[in-house]
Structures are given as C-alpha cells and as structure tokens.
Motif scaffolding. Structure first.
Motif, PDB file in Angstrom:
ATOM      1  N   LEU A  78     111.237  64.354  74.347  1.00 41.98           N
ATOM      2  CA  LEU A  78     112.203  65.271  73.747  1.00 41.98           C
ATOM      3  C   LEU A  78     112.763  66.206  74.827  1.00 41.98           C
ATOM      4  O   LEU A  78     112.047  66.567  75.769  1.00 41.98           O
ATOM      5  N   ASP A  84     119.067  71.352  72.388  1.00 35.79           N
ATOM      6  CA  ASP A  84     119.144  69.901  72.604  1.00 35.79           C
ATOM      7  C   ASP A  84     117.994  69.193  71.897  1.00 35.79           C
ATOM      8  O   ASP A  84     118.155  68.089  71.370  1.00 35.79           O
ATOM      9  N   ARG A  85     116.830  69.849  71.883  1.00 39.44           N
ATOM     10  CA  ARG A  85     115.670  69.260  71.203  1.00 39.44           C
ATOM     11  C   ARG A  85     115.922  69.173  69.704  1.00 39.44           C
ATOM     12  O   ARG A  85     115.594  68.165  69.070  1.00 39.44           O
ATOM     13  N   ARG A  87     118.881  68.882  68.233  1.00 40.51           N
ATOM     14  CA  ARG A  87     119.840  67.795  68.049  1.00 40.51           C
ATOM     15  C   ARG A  87     119.144  66.433  68.080  1.00 40.51           C
ATOM     16  O   ARG A  87     119.413  65.572  67.247  1.00 40.51           O
ATOM     17  N   GLU A  88     118.287  66.253  69.052  1.00 37.01           N
ATOM     18  CA  GLU A  88     117.616  64.968  69.213  1.00 37.01           C
ATOM     19  C   GLU A  88     116.679  64.692  68.045  1.00 37.01           C
ATOM     20  O   GLU A  88     116.610  63.555  67.544  1.00 37.01           O
ATOM     21  N   ARG A  92     116.902  61.511  65.498  1.00 36.05           N
ATOM     22  CA  ARG A  92     115.783  60.597  65.247  1.00 36.05           C
ATOM     23  C   ARG A  92     115.445  60.536  63.754  1.00 36.05           C
ATOM     24  O   ARG A  92     115.058  59.487  63.238  1.00 36.05           O
TER      25      ARG A  92
END
Length: 202
Positions: A78, A84-85, A87-88, A92
């Motif tokens: 991650l 950004d984490r 969003r990721e 997922r």
C-alpha cells in the motif's frame, strides 16, 4: 486432496468455511436471485438442514458471504502517503466486489461486523485520519466512499450492454435539453466515473 476432503475438517465434518465457499460458487453460477440455502446444499451434495446448521439462516449466510468477498482485498504494498493509501484501498475494495457475480448487490444488503469487513474499514479510516481528517470526518467519509463504491459497482454489474443506446433514444432534445447536452458523459465508463467520484469525495 479430493473435493470431499477439501470441504471437511479433521473429523470428516463439513465446515462453515466450506459452506460459504460453496455459496460463493453458487452466486457466481446463478447470481444473487438464484442463491438459496437449498441451492448451496445441492451444490455440496448434502441436506439443507446441514447447511442451516452451519449458517442458521439465509440472512446470516449472506453476511458471511459478504465478509468472504472482502477477504479478496490485499493489504501488501500500500502507498505510504495517506490519501494515496485511501484511494488504493477503495480501488481494491471495488475489485473485490467485481470478482464475484452480483458482489456489490450481495454486500449492499448486509451489515457484517466480521473480520475482513472490519479490517478493511479500519484500514480505510486509519488512512483518512492520517490524511488529516478528524474522527467524525474520517468515519463519515469512509461511509460515503463505501456507499458510492457499492452503488456504482452494483450498477456496473447489472447494466445491460445496450444501456447506452437505450439512454440515447430515451433522451429527447426538446424535453431534456440539459441531459442531451451532457449525453456523451452519461455513458457507462465505469472506471472513469469511479475515479472521478472517489476524487470528488476525497
């Protein structure tokens, strides 16, 4: 290992995990409308009471299935940056829903306080807190992102391929001038719409 051995514990008994795995296979084969405890029992070659002994009710089976869907979310690699984490993680989450037929509809109708569901929620809230949100904003943003993702993914999984064409015919320039103006942007484009909506929320 035989199929029979894979669904039994050391004592030769059917496990709840095996029942939920079978239920997910039935979901993928038949969709949510074709899912029932009887269908799961038939898939396993057991009596329906055997399935109910493990899951008690269909509603409970659906909760456990929804949590199992979220088991598909990975937490390795991650991003370090909190936004950004987040969003990721949500990306997922969406991919986990898309991995099963009617996955979003299944999860939408349940409220499991189960390990995989709680792990995802905790990771998302943690990312939002670290991005600078206070406790209320982090919690409510997590809800908002989750509802948006479930709704869009449910639409994506249910949308007929000809939906864009049908929409174009339904929108009359005289009656719906604003919709006609933005018609090219009303098309399915689910990946782009997901990215736009997520960015708007975050």
């Amino acid at each position: 290992m035989t199929k029979k051995q894979a669904r039994e514990d050391a004592a030769g008994q059917l496990t709840r995990t095996a029942v939920i795995d079978a239920a997910l296979r039935v979901l993928d084969e038949r969709g949510l409308d074709g899912l029932s405890t009887r269908a799961v029992a038939d898939h396993l070659g057991v009596r329906m009471n055997t399935v109910l002994w493990h899951v008690k009710t269909k509603a409970r089976m659906l909760e456990l299935m929804a949590d199992a869907v979220l088991a598909g979310i990975g937490y390795d690699d991650l991003p370090d940056a909190a936004r950004d984490r987040a969003r990721e993680l949500v990306g997922r989450y969406r991919r986990a829903l898309l991995a099963h037929r009617d996955g979003a509809a299944l999860v939408t109708g349940t409220y499991p306080a189960e390990p995989h569901t709680l792990r995802f929620a905790d990771a998302l809230v943690d990312a939002l807190l670290n991005a600078g949100a206070d406790e209320r904003r982090a919690a409510w943003t997590a809800w908002t992102v989750t509802y948006f993702t479930l709704g869009l993914t449910q639409e994506e999984q249910a949308a007929p391929e000809e939906d864009d064409e049908r929409l174009a015919h339904a929108i009359d320039p005289g009656t719906h001038p604003a919709l006609r103006r933005v018609l090219p942007h009303l098309r399915q484009n689910f990946d782009e719409r997901f990215t736009f909506g997520l960015e708007a929320i975050l």
